[in-house]
Design a protein around this motif. Structure first.
Motif: not given
Length: 244
Positions: A77-96
């Motif tokens: 049920a979470f909404t996911w986004t994935v971001e990547k830069n030089h240092d880290v790769t981050k996936a974030v899931g949010v559910y209200v």
């Protein structure tokens, strides 16, 4: 033979009774957030925010993408986004939560690109607090944590509130009153004109972390005086996870 059998049966029944009593006692124990909430209520502190937070390194047997897929499947049920830069790769899931928009769950999977080490963070936070809300959502938090981490992890509990008061001396008086409520002894303190921050130790909770001076602490309090007279009060164990 009958006497021996009855003796063994009596021991089993006694052990079962003691074990059931222990389970009942544990189930009746307050959680850290409930303890903070009850202390806030007794001291006329209006709760404005609360948070449960936990984290752990990524499973060694899984890659970042494998862990992401597994957790996404457990949190559909979470909404996911994935971001990547030089240092880290981050996936974030949010559910209200639609039943009460005051509660949000957030999952973060963060990979250090140079080392390939990954960490998983999970937080549930809310802006409203009642005993019923807590009974409903502490089970959700526990089950979600098991799904995400597949092991026991340390919880960080934190609560923010507002209290009336308009003098610097009130900060110290209120802090001393709260320390007494938590049965806590201060180990470190930062005392500024409009801010009082205290690290303390209480035997109410077993979980502790060391301070910079290698003393054990498991409670942080922060009281900040605002313009207009209100005091922001934040309490957390073992450390604060809400800004003040």
């Amino acid at each position: 033979m009958h006497t021996i059998y009855m003796g063994i049966l009596s021991i089993i029944l006694l052990a079962s009774t003691l074990f059931s009593g222990e389970l009942m006692e544990k189930s009746m124990q307050e959680t850290e957030l409930e303890t903070i909430a009850n202390i806030y209520e007794r001291n006329n502190i209006t709760i404005t925010d609360w948070s449960l937070y936990t984290k752990a390194p990524q499973l060694e047997s899984a890659t970042f993408n494998e862990d992401l897929l597994r957790i996404q499947q457990a949190a559909e049920a979470f909404t996911w986004t994935v971001e990547k830069n030089h240092d880290v790769t981050k996936a974030v899931g949010v559910y209200v939560h639609p039943s009460t928009h005051s509660i949000t769950e957030t999952i973060q999977i963060v990979q250090e690109n140079h080392s390939k080490k990954s960490y998983v963070f999970y937080e549930m936070k809310g802006s409203k607090w009642t005993s019923q809300i807590w009974r409903d959502f502490q089970t959700i938090f526990h089950n979600r944590k098991i799904d995400i981490f597949q092991e026991n992890t340390t919880n960080f509990s934190c609560m923010k509130g507002i209290q009336s008061g308009n003098m610097k001396s009130v900060l110290k008086n209120n802090a001393n009153r709260l320390l007494k409520e938590f049965q806590a002894q201060p180990v470190e303190m930062l005392d500024e004109e409009t801010l009082l921050s205290i690290s303390a130790y209480t035997e109410m909770w077993k979980q502790t972390i060391p301070t910079k001076n290698n003393k054990q602490m498991n409670l942080q309090l922060a009281l900040r005086a605002q313009e207009g007279g209100d005091i922001v009060v934040v309490a957390g164990t073992p450390i604060l996870t809400i800004e003040y």
